[in-house]
Motif scaffolding. Structure first.
Motif, PDB file in Angstrom:
ATOM      1  N   GLY A  29       0.827  -1.196   0.000  1.00  0.00           N
ATOM      2  CA  GLY A  29       0.000   0.000   0.000  1.00  0.00           C
ATOM      3  C   GLY A  29       0.865   1.250   0.000  1.00  0.00           C
ATOM      4  N   GLU A  30       0.395   2.281   0.686  1.00  0.00           N
ATOM      5  CA  GLU A  30       1.121   3.546   0.750  1.00  0.00           C
ATOM      6  C   GLU A  30       1.156   4.056   2.185  1.00  0.00           C
ATOM      7  OE1 GLU A  30       0.032   5.189  -3.744  1.00  0.00           O
ATOM      8  OE2 GLU A  30      -0.996   6.067  -1.995  1.00  0.00           O
ATOM      9  N   GLN A  31       2.087   4.996   2.438  1.00  0.00           N
ATOM     10  CA  GLN A  31       2.183   5.596   3.762  1.00  0.00           C
ATOM     11  C   GLN A  31       2.426   7.092   3.622  1.00  0.00           C
ATOM     12  OE1 GLN A  31       4.717   2.147   5.918  1.00  0.00           O
ATOM     13  NE2 GLN A  31       3.316   3.292   7.211  1.00  0.00           N
ATOM     14  N   LEU A  32       2.252   7.795   4.735  1.00  0.00           N
ATOM     15  CA  LEU A  32       2.376   9.255   4.741  1.00  0.00           C
ATOM     16  C   LEU A  32       3.507   9.687   5.663  1.00  0.00           C
ATOM     17  CD1 LEU A  32       1.038  12.019   3.910  1.00  0.00           C
ATOM     18  CD2 LEU A  32      -0.221  11.865   6.083  1.00  0.00           C
ATOM     19  N   VAL A  33       4.366  10.604   5.172  1.00  0.00           N
ATOM     20  CA  VAL A  33       5.401  11.233   6.016  1.00  0.00           C
ATOM     21  C   VAL A  33       5.235  12.744   5.950  1.00  0.00           C
ATOM     22  CG1 VAL A  33       7.097   9.367   5.790  1.00  0.00           C
ATOM     23  CG2 VAL A  33       7.097  11.250   4.125  1.00  0.00           C
ATOM     24  N   ASN A  34       5.825  13.423   6.944  1.00  0.00           N
ATOM     25  CA  ASN A  34       5.686  14.885   7.028  1.00  0.00           C
ATOM     26  C   ASN A  34       6.821  15.608   6.310  1.00  0.00           C
ATOM     27  OD1 ASN A  34       7.582  14.049   8.932  1.00  0.00           O
ATOM     28  ND2 ASN A  34       7.080  15.683  10.387  1.00  0.00           N
ATOM     29  N   ALA A  35       7.182  15.127   5.130  1.00  0.00           N
ATOM     30  CA  ALA A  35       8.184  15.778   4.296  1.00  0.00           C
ATOM     31  C   ALA A  35       7.643  15.831   2.878  1.00  0.00           C
ATOM     32  CB  ALA A  35       9.509  15.031   4.345  1.00  0.00           C
TER      33      ALA A  35
ATOM     34  N   LEU B 228      11.480  18.452   0.755  1.00  0.00           N
ATOM     35  CA  LEU B 228      12.286  17.561  -0.081  1.00  0.00           C
ATOM     36  C   LEU B 228      12.595  18.122  -1.473  1.00  0.00           C
ATOM     37  CD1 LEU B 228      10.847  14.004   0.632  1.00  0.00           C
ATOM     38  CD2 LEU B 228      13.233  14.705   0.882  1.00  0.00           C
ATOM     39  N   ALA B 229      11.720  18.980  -1.997  1.00  0.00           N
ATOM     40  CA  ALA B 229      11.812  19.515  -3.361  1.00  0.00           C
ATOM     41  C   ALA B 229      11.252  18.499  -4.359  1.00  0.00           C
ATOM     42  CB  ALA B 229      13.229  19.894  -3.750  1.00  0.00           C
ATOM     43  N   ARG B 230      10.515  19.008  -5.354  1.00  0.00           N
ATOM     44  CA  ARG B 230       9.887  18.135  -6.343  1.00  0.00           C
ATOM     45  C   ARG B 230      10.861  17.910  -7.499  1.00  0.00           C
ATOM     46  NH1 ARG B 230       4.414  17.307  -6.560  1.00  0.00           N
ATOM     47  NH2 ARG B 230       3.940  19.396  -5.789  1.00  0.00           N
ATOM     48  N   GLU B 231      11.941  17.217  -7.208  1.00  0.00           N
ATOM     49  CA  GLU B 231      12.974  16.952  -8.205  1.00  0.00           C
ATOM     50  C   GLU B 231      12.848  15.523  -8.727  1.00  0.00           C
ATOM     51  OE1 GLU B 231      16.097  19.166  -9.173  1.00  0.00           O
ATOM     52  OE2 GLU B 231      14.152  20.147  -9.014  1.00  0.00           O
ATOM     53  N   PHE B 232      13.233  15.328  -9.971  1.00  0.00           N
ATOM     54  CA  PHE B 232      13.204  14.016 -10.603  1.00  0.00           C
ATOM     55  C   PHE B 232      14.617  13.635 -11.029  1.00  0.00           C
ATOM     56  CE2 PHE B 232       9.081  15.969 -11.245  1.00  0.00           C
ATOM     57  CZ  PHE B 232       8.193  14.953 -10.903  1.00  0.00           C
ATOM     58  N   GLY B 233      14.852  12.359 -11.186  1.00  0.00           N
ATOM     59  CA  GLY B 233      16.149  11.882 -11.618  1.00  0.00           C
ATOM     60  C   GLY B 233      16.037  10.474 -12.163  1.00  0.00           C
ATOM     61  N   PRO B 234      17.155   9.895 -12.586  1.00  0.00           N
ATOM     62  CA  PRO B 234      17.126   8.528 -13.099  1.00  0.00           C
ATOM     63  C   PRO B 234      16.603   7.520 -12.088  1.00  0.00           C
ATOM     64  CG  PRO B 234      19.170   9.609 -13.721  1.00  0.00           C
ATOM     65  CD  PRO B 234      18.485  10.524 -12.743  1.00  0.00           C
ATOM     66  N   GLN B 235      16.876   7.734 -10.796  1.00  0.00           N
ATOM     67  CA  GLN B 235      16.318   6.857  -9.774  1.00  0.00           C
ATOM     68  C   GLN B 235      14.909   7.316  -9.448  1.00  0.00           C
ATOM     69  OE1 GLN B 235      18.525   5.412  -6.483  1.00  0.00           O
ATOM     70  NE2 GLN B 235      20.518   5.909  -7.364  1.00  0.00           N
TER      71      GLN B 235
ATOM     72  N   VAL C  25       9.874   8.006  -1.695  1.00  0.00           N
ATOM     73  CA  VAL C  25       8.874   9.075  -1.668  1.00  0.00           C
ATOM     74  C   VAL C  25       8.351   9.203  -3.094  1.00  0.00           C
ATOM     75  CG1 VAL C  25       8.388  11.473  -1.092  1.00  0.00           C
ATOM     76  CG2 VAL C  25      10.159  10.222   0.173  1.00  0.00           C
ATOM     77  N   GLY C  26       7.222   8.593  -3.336  1.00  0.00           N
ATOM     78  CA  GLY C  26       6.714   8.481  -4.703  1.00  0.00           C
ATOM     79  C   GLY C  26       5.935   9.689  -5.176  1.00  0.00           C
ATOM     80  N   ARG C  27       5.225  10.375  -4.241  1.00  0.00           N
ATOM     81  CA  ARG C  27       4.439  11.552  -4.610  1.00  0.00           C
ATOM     82  C   ARG C  27       4.587  12.606  -3.516  1.00  0.00           C
ATOM     83  NH1 ARG C  27       0.567   7.755  -4.787  1.00  0.00           N
ATOM     84  NH2 ARG C  27      -0.887   8.903  -3.443  1.00  0.00           N
ATOM     85  N   LEU C  28       4.328  13.844  -3.907  1.00  0.00           N
ATOM     86  CA  LEU C  28       4.479  14.954  -2.968  1.00  0.00           C
ATOM     87  C   LEU C  28       3.365  15.965  -3.149  1.00  0.00           C
ATOM     88  CD1 LEU C  28       8.259  15.765  -3.556  1.00  0.00           C
ATOM     89  CD2 LEU C  28       7.349  14.755  -1.471  1.00  0.00           C
ATOM     90  N   SER C  29       2.940  16.576  -2.049  1.00  0.00           N
ATOM     91  CA  SER C  29       2.233  17.847  -2.088  1.00  0.00           C
ATOM     92  C   SER C  29       2.988  18.765  -1.136  1.00  0.00           C
ATOM     93  CB  SER C  29       0.752  17.692  -1.708  1.00  0.00           C
ATOM     94  OG  SER C  29       0.634  17.089  -0.437  1.00  0.00           O
ATOM     95  N   GLN C  30       2.420  19.903  -0.785  1.00  0.00           N
ATOM     96  CA  GLN C  30       3.242  20.904  -0.095  1.00  0.00           C
ATOM     97  C   GLN C  30       3.908  20.372   1.171  1.00  0.00           C
ATOM     98  OE1 GLN C  30       1.764  24.901   0.020  1.00  0.00           O
ATOM     99  NE2 GLN C  30       2.753  25.361   1.965  1.00  0.00           N
ATOM    100  N   GLU C  31       3.142  19.803   2.088  1.00  0.00           N
ATOM    101  CA  GLU C  31       3.719  19.297   3.343  1.00  0.00           C
ATOM    102  C   GLU C  31       3.602  17.775   3.471  1.00  0.00           C
ATOM    103  OE1 GLU C  31       5.347  21.401   4.879  1.00  0.00           O
ATOM    104  OE2 GLU C  31       4.447  23.351   4.437  1.00  0.00           O
TER     105      GLU C  31
ATOM    106  N   THR D 178       5.742   5.128  -1.376  1.00  0.00           N
ATOM    107  CA  THR D 178       5.247   4.041  -2.216  1.00  0.00           C
ATOM    108  C   THR D 178       6.355   3.007  -2.370  1.00  0.00           C
ATOM    109  OG1 THR D 178       5.972   5.131  -4.255  1.00  0.00           O
ATOM    110  CG2 THR D 178       3.731   5.598  -3.507  1.00  0.00           C
ATOM    111  N   PRO D 179       6.004   1.740  -2.563  1.00  0.00           N
ATOM    112  CA  PRO D 179       7.046   0.740  -2.809  1.00  0.00           C
ATOM    113  C   PRO D 179       7.746   0.994  -4.135  1.00  0.00           C
ATOM    114  CG  PRO D 179       4.998  -0.310  -2.099  1.00  0.00           C
ATOM    115  CD  PRO D 179       4.669   1.114  -2.433  1.00  0.00           C
TER     116      PRO D 179
END
Length: 415
Positions: free
Chosen positions: A316-322, A327-334, A351-357, A362-363
């Motif tokens: 499933g999925e989980q929630l963290v406070n970052a 963390l910044a919405r940056e993408f990369g090869p990983q 950290v598969g998805r982000l919103s402001q806080e 995600t696995p």
């Protein structure tokens, strides 16, 4: 005259140390930014040795951490050291004036092309350091500099010309625009106000390299591009003594494998520059020039909730406070915006998805026997791009070969 950087607020280091020095990571609030000083220093020393082996100067970019303490480690000591830096903001430069006054820094490059609205501030900064360099990538910027100087006591500017060798962010290509600018700079009265110090190449697209050999090929391209420009300038004025400044963190890492003689005759003194290397991050790991144990920074976050069965992969999925701000919405090869490295046993979470806080864990892959992380667990996350991540934090918790806070670094914020 007051400049913008004078109004930037800074956290009180002394009070922070009273509160947090000696505390364990498990006792810190989340989200927080943590730096292992020993790893940071080792990364700095290795880069200085790379430059020394190449018989190159080294120019330390301080934009990643923006701190006096980190800069001191980048400058080095003993036989492997430098007094040259690059700054991305004038706040960084003003924050490091104490090191200029102690003769630890004598050469500062402001990395953006000419910023007309800040020339008065740059002129004042020039009085604080023996050598201030500006970046130029358009012929019209020569007029901007000359006009300011004519009206302000004849200030003479020392410049790097920036070359665009594929990143397409800023810089000249090897074309008539460069030729015309060199002729304007070297053969007209503008020489009274602007002098050519060298050429600057940054292969930002080298972050897409996936092997050390590929990063090395980008380094060769940097040197070749800057060297061709040096040759052009010297054909106009053979008396020039030029700097050939090259580097991005992947290519600077790869410099340890380069034999300069393989590039051919150089028309300038080689100078290596880099910035991300003291911290590193997932983007640097994806180049395979470094490994996880060379990443000196982590974001501490806390698991707040769990959503079994949600999403495409089990469990499933989980929630963290970052979220984006931490963390910044940056993408990369990983994949992901960050990867969980601690506690052990949860390495398949990203950290598969982000919103402001909010950060959504995600696995990374199916079939890895991924277990849900208990709520309240503090996790350590390697960010995708540490430069942008670090800029979100008013201070960094510093550890050294342990999980105990030994210092606090307060970055120079703002512009």
């Amino acid at each position: 005259m007051s400049f913008p950087s004078k109004f930037n607020p800074h956290a009180n280091k002394a009070k922070l140390l009273e509160e947090y020095k000696g505390k364990k990571l498990s006792e810190l609030p989340t989200p927080s930014f943590v730096v292992d000083r020993a790893t940071f220093q080792q990364n700095c020393e290795k880069m200085l040795l790379n430059a020394k082996r190449l018989k190159a100067d080294f120019r330390a970019h301080v934009k990643t951490h923006k701190t006096e303490e980190g800069t001191i480690l980048q400058l080095g000591s003993g036989d492997s050291k430098t007094k040259k830096i690059v700054v991305s903001t004038l706040a960084e430069a003003w924050g490091l004036v104490p090191l200029m006054q102690q003769d630890k820094i004598d050469d500062v490059l402001f990395s953006l092309p000419v910023v007309k609205s800040r020339l008065a501030e740059l002129a004042e900064l020039n009085r604080q350091v023996p050598h201030l360099r500006l970046m130029l990538d358009n012929k019209e910027q020569l007029d901007v500099l000359a006009d300011f100087s004519k009206n302000n006591g004849g200030q003479k500017w020392s410049i790097f010309i920036k070359m665009n060798m594929g990143t397409n962010r800023a810089g000249f290509e090897e074309n008539t625009a460069l030729d015309e600018t060199l002729h304007e700079l070297l053969l007209t009265p503008v020489r009274e106000y602007v002098s050519l110090y060298g050429f600057y190449c940054h292969a930002g697209h080298s972050y897409a390299a996936q092997t050390g050999a590929e990063a090395k090929s980008f380094l060769v391209q940097e040197i070749s591009s800057g060297n061709a420009a040096c040759k052009k300038a010297m054909e106009i004025d053979p008396s020039l003594k030029l700097q050939l400044s090259v580097g991005a963190t992947p290519t600077a890492h790869a410099s340890g494998e380069l034999e300069v003689s393989s590039v051919g005759q150089l028309y300038g003194q080689l100078e290596l520059h880099a910035g991300n290397y003291p911290f590193c991050d997932l983007q640097q790991m994806s180049t395979h020039c470094i490994s996880l144990d060379q990443v000196s920074c982590r974001v501490l976050a806390e698991v707040l909730s769990a959503y079994p069965g949600r999403g495409n992969l089990s469990p499933g999925e989980q929630l963290v406070n970052a979220g984006v701000i931490a963390l910044a919405r940056e993408f990369g090869p990983q994949s992901g915006h960050g990867a969980i490295t601690s506690p052990e046993g949860y390495g398949n979470w990203i950290v598969g998805r982000l919103s402001q806080e909010h950060g959504i864990l995600t696995p990374l892959e199916e079939g890895k026997d991924t277990k849900m992380i208990p709520l309240g667990t503090q996790v350590q996350i390697v960010p995708q791009h540490s430069c942008i991540t670090a800029s979100a934090y008013p201070w960094y918790f510093i550890i050294e070969n342990s999980d105990v806070v030994v210092d606090i670094w307060v970055p120079f914020t703002g512009w």
